[in-house]
Design a protein around this motif. Structure first.
Motif, PDB file in Angstrom:
ATOM      1  N   ALA A 152      37.935  43.672  36.454  1.00  0.00           N
ATOM      2  CA  ALA A 152      38.040  42.472  37.290  1.00  0.00           C
ATOM      3  C   ALA A 152      36.675  42.147  37.897  1.00  0.00           C
ATOM      4  N   VAL A 153      36.393  40.870  38.012  1.00  0.00           N
ATOM      5  CA  VAL A 153      35.154  40.401  38.625  1.00  0.00           C
ATOM      6  C   VAL A 153      35.420  40.188  40.117  1.00  0.00           C
ATOM      7  N   ASP A 154      34.534  40.701  40.942  1.00  0.00           N
ATOM      8  CA  ASP A 154      34.700  40.538  42.390  1.00  0.00           C
ATOM      9  C   ASP A 154      34.772  39.058  42.748  1.00  0.00           C
ATOM     10  N   GLY A 155      35.756  38.706  43.563  1.00  0.00           N
ATOM     11  CA  GLY A 155      35.896  37.331  44.019  1.00  0.00           C
ATOM     12  C   GLY A 155      36.669  36.439  43.065  1.00  0.00           C
ATOM     13  N   ALA A 156      36.966  36.903  41.874  1.00  0.00           N
ATOM     14  CA  ALA A 156      37.714  36.086  40.906  1.00  0.00           C
ATOM     15  C   ALA A 156      39.205  36.202  41.188  1.00  0.00           C
ATOM     16  N   ASP A 157      39.919  35.132  40.971  1.00  0.00           N
ATOM     17  CA  ASP A 157      41.369  35.121  41.149  1.00  0.00           C
ATOM     18  C   ASP A 157      42.003  35.175  39.755  1.00  0.00           C
TER      19      ASP A 157
ATOM     20  N   ILE B 240      40.380  36.204  29.678  1.00  0.00           N
ATOM     21  CA  ILE B 240      40.774  36.289  31.082  1.00  0.00           C
ATOM     22  C   ILE B 240      41.059  34.882  31.585  1.00  0.00           C
ATOM     23  N   ILE B 241      42.259  34.687  32.110  1.00  0.00           N
ATOM     24  CA  ILE B 241      42.610  33.407  32.728  1.00  0.00           C
ATOM     25  C   ILE B 241      42.459  33.608  34.237  1.00  0.00           C
ATOM     26  N   ASP B 242      41.662  32.739  34.862  1.00  0.00           N
ATOM     27  CA  ASP B 242      41.497  32.834  36.312  1.00  0.00           C
ATOM     28  C   ASP B 242      41.709  31.465  36.955  1.00  0.00           C
ATOM     29  N   ARG B 243      42.084  31.517  38.214  1.00  0.00           N
ATOM     30  CA  ARG B 243      42.365  30.294  38.967  1.00  0.00           C
ATOM     31  C   ARG B 243      41.112  29.894  39.750  1.00  0.00           C
ATOM     32  N   SER B 244      40.829  28.599  39.737  1.00  0.00           N
ATOM     33  CA  SER B 244      39.719  28.077  40.539  1.00  0.00           C
ATOM     34  C   SER B 244      40.195  26.800  41.230  1.00  0.00           C
ATOM     35  N   ALA B 245      39.318  26.203  41.993  1.00  0.00           N
ATOM     36  CA  ALA B 245      39.670  24.964  42.700  1.00  0.00           C
ATOM     37  C   ALA B 245      40.020  23.843  41.729  1.00  0.00           C
ATOM     38  N   SER B 246      39.454  23.888  40.516  1.00  0.00           N
ATOM     39  CA  SER B 246      39.689  22.810  39.552  1.00  0.00           C
ATOM     40  C   SER B 246      40.823  23.106  38.573  1.00  0.00           C
ATOM     41  N   GLY B 247      41.494  24.238  38.698  1.00  0.00           N
ATOM     42  CA  GLY B 247      42.591  24.563  37.791  1.00  0.00           C
ATOM     43  C   GLY B 247      42.444  25.974  37.257  1.00  0.00           C
TER      44      GLY B 247
END
Length: 175
Positions: A70-75, A9-16
């Motif tokens: 999907a994980v809740d809150g994950a982008d 799973i590729i997800d977006r976070s504040a660090s990339g």
């Protein structure tokens, strides 16, 4: 080696962009782009699986991509399958080698079979075969963390060939 495909799973976070593997808790990768994250995921999973094999841990059966929730809150950006070439049981084979080449290998290797297997892996990696060792603009081994070790094996092969052929100029055969 048989290919096995594990979900990532590729997800977006504040660090990339980050990559996680539902079947391998603790195995992670990252990247600035989706492509980079996917390529780094391949390398991270290959290293993780290699460590598990070395430690004689059992590899989990791959989860079905359709079963990943999907994980809740994950982008989440992407769900993908990452190929791993799981090693098989070691097989004894009969090979024929030039006597000088064999003596040169024995002079530098405490374990002849392991050395030849490492040399074969390095040669296959140079030709683009493998889960994360394909050629790229970063060099023959794609700038992967294992690159230095594989390039050292490759240099060792060149030196053994040179010794066996009695000509130091033959180092360029492999390099």
């Amino acid at each position: 080696m048989p290919a096995t495909y594990y979900p990532a799973i590729i997800d977006r976070s504040a660090s990339g962009l980050g990559v996680t593997f539902p079947d391998f808790p603790g195995c992670v990768a990252n990247g600035a782009t989706v492509n980079e994250a996917a390529l780094n995921a391949e390398g991270a999973l290959a290293l993780h699986v290699a460590a598990m094999v070395k430690d004689k841990d059992n590899l989990p059966a791959p989860s079905a991509l359709d079963d990943i929730e999907a994980v809740d809150g994950a982008d989440d950006v992407a769900y993908l399958l990452i190929r791993v070439d799981a090693p098989l049981k070691v097989e004894r084979v009969l090979v024929s080698l030039d006597g000088n080449l064999l003596r040169a290998i024995d002079a530098v290797a405490p374990n002849r079979s392991a050395w030849i297997a490492d040399a074969a892996r390095a040669a296959l990696a140079r030709q683009g075969y493998g889960t994360f060792l394909g050629p790229s603009e970063k060099g023959a081994f794609g700038g992967h963390p294992m690159a230095q070790a594989l390039e050292e094996v490759e240099r060792g092969i060149a030196e053994v060939v040179a010794l066996a052929m009695g000509n130091k100029q033959q180092k360029d055969i492999i390099a």
